[in-house]
Structure formats: structure tokens, C-alpha cells
Design an enzyme around this catalytic site. Structure first.
Site, PDB file in Angstrom:
ATOM      1  N   GLU A 290       0.667  -1.738  -0.101  1.00  0.00           N
ATOM      2  CA  GLU A 290       0.347   0.565   0.352  1.00  0.00           C
ATOM      3  C   GLU A 290       1.019   1.289  -0.070  1.00  0.00           C
ATOM      4  O   GLU A 290       0.582   2.376  -0.512  1.00  0.00           O
ATOM      5  CB  GLU A 290      -1.017   0.278   1.255  1.00  0.00           C
ATOM      6  CG  GLU A 290      -1.935   0.182   0.889  1.00  0.00           C
ATOM      7  CD  GLU A 290      -2.907   0.387   2.719  1.00  0.00           C
ATOM      8  OE1 GLU A 290      -4.446  -0.854   2.191  1.00  0.00           O
ATOM      9  OE2 GLU A 290      -2.684   1.048   3.142  1.00  0.00           O
ATOM     10  N   HIS A 311       8.083 -26.474  -0.848  1.00  0.00           N
ATOM     11  CA  HIS A 311       7.270 -28.090  -1.317  1.00  0.00           C
ATOM     12  C   HIS A 311       6.045 -27.613  -1.893  1.00  0.00           C
ATOM     13  O   HIS A 311       5.733 -28.236  -2.568  1.00  0.00           O
ATOM     14  CB  HIS A 311       6.739 -28.939  -0.217  1.00  0.00           C
ATOM     15  CG  HIS A 311       8.260 -29.337   0.665  1.00  0.00           C
ATOM     16  ND1 HIS A 311       8.296 -31.038   0.464  1.00  0.00           N
ATOM     17  CD2 HIS A 311       8.737 -28.522   2.327  1.00  0.00           C
ATOM     18  CE1 HIS A 311       9.530 -31.227   1.119  1.00  0.00           C
ATOM     19  NE2 HIS A 311       9.176 -30.118   2.075  1.00  0.00           N
ATOM     20  N   LYS A 425     -14.905  -0.117  -3.684  1.00  0.00           N
ATOM     21  CA  LYS A 425     -15.009   1.252  -3.053  1.00  0.00           C
ATOM     22  C   LYS A 425     -16.071   1.611  -3.467  1.00  0.00           C
ATOM     23  O   LYS A 425     -17.753   1.209  -2.978  1.00  0.00           O
ATOM     24  CB  LYS A 425     -14.330   1.573  -1.569  1.00  0.00           C
ATOM     25  CG  LYS A 425     -13.458   0.952  -0.141  1.00  0.00           C
ATOM     26  CD  LYS A 425     -13.541   1.352   0.311  1.00  0.00           C
ATOM     27  CE  LYS A 425     -12.441   1.488   0.944  1.00  0.00           C
ATOM     28  NZ  LYS A 425     -11.814   2.235   2.337  1.00  0.00           N
TER      29      LYS A 425
HETATM   30  O1  PA5 Z   1      -4.657   1.406   5.263  1.00  0.00           O
HETATM   31  C1  PA5 Z   1      -5.222   1.842   5.428  1.00  0.00           C
HETATM   32  O2  PA5 Z   1      -5.400   2.924   5.002  1.00  0.00           O
HETATM   33  C2  PA5 Z   1      -6.433   0.527   4.988  1.00  0.00           C
HETATM   34  O3  PA5 Z   1      -5.453  -0.252   4.579  1.00  0.00           O
HETATM   35  C3  PA5 Z   1      -7.429   0.978   6.152  1.00  0.00           C
HETATM   36  O4  PA5 Z   1      -6.765   0.890   7.449  1.00  0.00           O
HETATM   37  C4  PA5 Z   1      -8.340   0.344   6.867  1.00  0.00           C
HETATM   38  O5  PA5 Z   1      -9.259   0.796   4.927  1.00  0.00           O
HETATM   39  C5  PA5 Z   1      -9.489   0.112   7.116  1.00  0.00           C
HETATM   40  O6  PA5 Z   1     -10.139   1.770   7.445  1.00  0.00           O
HETATM   41  P1  PA5 Z   1     -10.679   2.542   8.706  1.00  0.00           P
HETATM   42  O7  PA5 Z   1     -10.086   2.297  10.005  1.00  0.00           O
HETATM   43  O8  PA5 Z   1     -11.174   3.569   7.851  1.00  0.00           O
HETATM   44  O9  PA5 Z   1     -11.999   1.542   8.596  1.00  0.00           O
END
Ligand code: PA5
Length: 449
Positions: A290, A311, A425
Site C-alpha cells: 500500500e 514443497h 469501494k
Molecule cells: O491502511 C489503510 O488506510 C487501510 O488499510 C485502512 O486501514 C482500512 O481500509 C480500514 O480503514 P478504517 O480504519 O477507516 O476502517
């Protein structure tokens, strides 16, 4: 206290001796971007100083809440996804008995920690509800926005279950909300319902949040020593401040993986030899993927669990496309060691190993794999950690966080945003008919067969 160490000695056939030094100027620039706030995403770099600069009162409250959960609950349901989930999950697996979740209450000495809101699987939630049964439980709902679909659905379900079991007031005293300090749906609900709440700091993105209440409350509820976790991270914070590549091993790792990336090693496998580190790799994959997968570039983070995957994936790693690099997180001292017994028949031919320990064999497997993979054209780096304890984990997590931050800047992207995660989303909301997304939904449906 023993520190972790980075071993690049197996890169000599892939990287010339001068190449690291040639990265120094770029590393200095990346360090400046990270530490002096001159880089893109600087507003999300507060995690850099979290091990020293954290809310001590909240930290004490986390420990108290963990004690309360331990005293009144057999199960803690931790609801969250992505950065609001992976750090705690990784740490709990890393630090505890391999069968922590399956142990008896007496052996575990802490509540079972079960995770929800990390998928939209109805079968999973159904089975989780059944598993909890009529046991006492609490909920820690973790969401910065409070509107993420997966945890929001799960929260509705487990909140309803709590209310049925304990009544409205009883439920409130068993819900712990970890969220934004003032904004968002969950904060609004926590304020109006009176849930005990903890803060996800503004300057800390989800994937860098394990050392905030996001990770600390579930980790503490599972019985781990979060003081030691912070202590390890603090030691790493102090250790990795020197930009000099000959001294800073986190920066060495960042530089080497970028040198390799530019030579065509586009996928990095994070590997372990301990099944309790499988989820650690999942945490790392989010941290790296990310942070770095942007602008049509970035090392693709993957993982393998050894010797298990030798394996299955072993053949590909040894002889498939030469685009893989490996980073092994190697534990020096196992939590327990087991002696291989003797057997008169020796039908399996293992008698030459009788009296040796399993960890001795595991270590030889590691050495053999490194030699074989290097011979096969796969660069291997190793991060050695003394043991699987809280100090080492805090240290290790900080090592990777600071390395990935620098690595992102070395590759010319903003390591601290995640614009790409919104695309699915928006489509999902369109298809679900969420108010405000109707037009998108119409357009998407017209494209569906
Ligand atoms: O790193 C990130 O931004 C995402 O993985 C969020 O943590 C994840 O989408 C969860 O978001 P939120 O904490 O708003 O529910």
C-alpha cells in the site's frame, strides 16, 4: 538487549560493491523527505516518533482496559480491516503459543482473540458467532472512518449480539472503540453511547498504526507486554537515525531492495521458518504494497512460509522467472526446541539426526535454501531477530516501517497515501445502491453482461 541485524552477504553475485555507496545521495534525500517533512505525505509521518512520543495516559488506559477484558471476557472480538487489523493479528500470532486460539482458557491465561470485519463472508461470521456460543465476550471495534463496509457490518452484528446478551447498558461497557479523536461515524457513536474509546492519531496511517491503540489494545488483551513492545520500537527508533548507509541497516535494506528492483527483481518474497510468522508477512505485505504500489511502479510484496512452501512454491523460486528477490526474517533462538527421537528400525533413514534438535534442522534448511536460491539466481537478504518476543517484534516492525518509508521516497512516490484502495469501494457502493452512488451504479450495471 540483543538487536536485530540485517545480512546482505548473499547479494554479492547480484550487486557490485560500489552500488550501495552510489545510493547514498539518494538515501540522504529520501531521509530528508521522511524526517524533515519535505516529502509528499509528510503529514502522515508521526509514526516515526511513536515509540517515544505517545500518549502515556492513553497507554495506561489501554492496559487497564486489557485487564478488564481479561477479567470479564472469554473472547475478545476485534473488528477491523487492513491497517486497522493486520498489526494486532500479526503480533498476537508472533508472540503466543502456536495454538493460542485453540488452547483451553486455563492454558491461554487470556481471552481468545477472534477477528471479524476483515472480510464480507457471511459463513465466517456465522461460524464465529457459533464459536463464541454463550461465552462472555467483548468487542474492540477499530476504524478510523467508522464507515468502512466490512467492519461496519460486523460491528452491527456483534453489537446486536452484545445487546441481546447483556442489555443496552451492559453492551456499552463491553464495547471498546478505537477511532479518530474527533471525527467520523464511530467517534460520534462512541461519544453518544459512552463506549470507552481510544485514538488513531491523525498523523499515523492505518498500516503504520500497530504501535497505537489500534494494535496495542488487542495485543495487551492477549497477554503480551506492550511496554516491552514499545521498548523494542524505541531502540529501533534510536538505532535507525544515521543516514550513513554503512551504519543504518534499515536504510541498507531499503537501498538494496531498490537496487535489485531496478535490475528487474520486481517481486519480493518475505519469508519465515516459523508458522507463527505467517500473519507477520501479511502485515508487511500491506505495509509495503500500500506504500509503494503507485504510479504504475513498485516492488510487488509477496510471501512464503518455509519449509512448508518449499514443497509448493520452491520449484518456481528455484527455476521460474528470475524476477524474485527474497527477504528472510530468521529467528535465532526458537521459543522451544524439540529433540528428534531415535528409532531402531530407521526405515525413514533419519537415524543420523537422532539426538539433534528440530531447530538445528530448520537452520540447516535455511542455509541450504539460501545457497540453492542464490545459485539459481535469486538474491536473498536476511533480517535476523534474536527471538520471538515483544522487544524483538517492536524493533522489527519499526525496522520495516522506516525502511519502507525511505524505500518509497527512493522510488519517487508518496509512501503514505493509498488512493488506489478507493476504486473498488466506489464500484461496490454503486452496485449496492448506496445513496449518492446511484449514477455510478447505473453506469456499472450497463457494462455488466
Ligand atoms: O491502511 C489503510 O488506510 C487501510 O488499510 C485502512 O486501514 C482500512 O481500509 C480500514 O480503514 P478504517 O480504519 O477507516 O476502517
Amino acid at each position: 538487549m540483543a538487536h536485530i541485524s540485517f545480512d546482505s552477504s548473499n547479494l554479492s553475485t547480484f550487486i557490485q560493491p560500489n552500488e550501495l555507496g552510489e545510493m547514498q545521495a539518494m538515501v540522504n534525500a529520501a531521509d530528508d523527505q521522511l524526517r524533515n517533512g519535505t516529502g509528499a505525505g509528510a503529514e502522515y509521518t508521526d509514526w516515526l516518533h511513536l515509540p517515544t512520543d505517545y500518549d502515556k495516559d492513553e497507554f495506561a488506559r489501554i492496559k487497564k482496559a486489557a485487564q478488564k477484558i481479561q477479567s470479564d471476557s472469554k473472547v475478545l472480538v476485534v473488528i477491523g480491516i487492513g491497517g486497522s487489523y493486520l498489526g494486532a493479528r500479526a503480533a498476537i500470532d508472533f508472540l503466543n503459543n502456536a495454538f493460542f486460539q485453540a488452547q483451553t482458557d486455563e492454558d491461554r491465561k487470556a481471552p481468545q482473540i477472534l477477528f471479524a470485519g476483515n472480510s464480507i463472508s457471511s459463513s465466517y461470521v456465522h461460524d464465529l458467532v457459533q464459536l463464541i456460543g454463550d461465552r462472555d465476550f467483548s468487542v474492540n471495534v477499530i476504524s478510523k472512518s467508522g464507515t468502512t463496509t466490512e467492519p461496519s457490518i460486523a460491528f452491527r452484528i456483534f453489537k446486536e449480539m452484545l445487546v441481546k446478551k447483556y442489555g443496552a447498558d451492559g453492551a456499552k461497557s463491553r464495547i471498546y472503540a478505537t477511532t479518530d479523536k474527533e471525527r467520523g461515524a464511530l467517534k460520534t457513536e462512541a461519544n453518544s453511547e459512552g463506549y470507552e474509546s481510544f485514538v488513531i492519531p491523525d498523523g499515523v496511517g492505518g498500516r503504520f498504526s500497530v504501535l497505537t491503540a489500534v494494535g496495542l489494545l488487542p495485543i495487551a488483551a492477549a497477554g503480551a507486554d506492550i511496554d516491552k513492545l514499545m521498548e523494542g520500537a524505541r531502540a529501533a527508533e534510536n538505532e535507525y537515525v544515521d543516514t550513513d548507509l554503512s551504519k543504518n541497516e534499515a536504510y541498507q535494506y531499503a537501498a538494496y531492495r531498490n537496487i535489485l528492483y531496478r535490475k528487474g527483481y520486481e517481486t519480493e518474497l518475505l519469508e519465515n521458518y516459523e508458522p507463527t510468522m505467517t500473519m507477520f508477512a501479511e502485515w508487511w505485505k500491506q505495509l509495503a504494497g500500500e506504500s509503494e504500489g503507485k504510479d504504475q511502479k513498485g516492488i510487488y510484496p509477496s510471501s512464503a512460509n518455509f519449509s512448508t512452501d518449499l514443497h509448493s512454491l520452491g520449484q518456481y523460486i528455484q527455476e521460474g522467472r528470475r524476477t524474485l528477490m527474497e527477504t528472510v526474517v530468521k529467528v535465532q533462538e526458537p521459543k522451544h526446541d524439540v529433540v528428534i527421537p531415535s528409532e531402531d528400525s530407521n526405515l525413514d533413514g533419519l537415524e543420523y539426526l537422532q539426538g539433534k534438535t528440530m531447530d538445528y534442522v530448520n537452520d540447516k534448511a535455511y542455509q541450504a535454501v539460501v545457497l540453492a536460491h542464490v545459485d539459481g539466481g535469486v538474491p536473498v537478504m536476511t533480517v535476523n531477530i534474536p527471538k520471538q518476543d515483544e522487544f524483538s517484534l517492536g524493533y522489527l516492525m519499526y525496522f520495516f516501517e522506516v525502511a519502507i518509508g525511505v524505500s518509497g521516497y527512493l522510488n519517487g512516490i508518496n509512501p503514505f497515501n493509498q488512493p488506489g484502495v478507493e476504486a473498488y469501494k466506489t464500484n461496490m457502493f454503486g452496485l449496492l445502491g448506496k445513496p449518492g452512488f446511484e449514477e455510478i451504479g447505473k453506469e456499472l450495471k450497463s457494462r455488466q453482461k
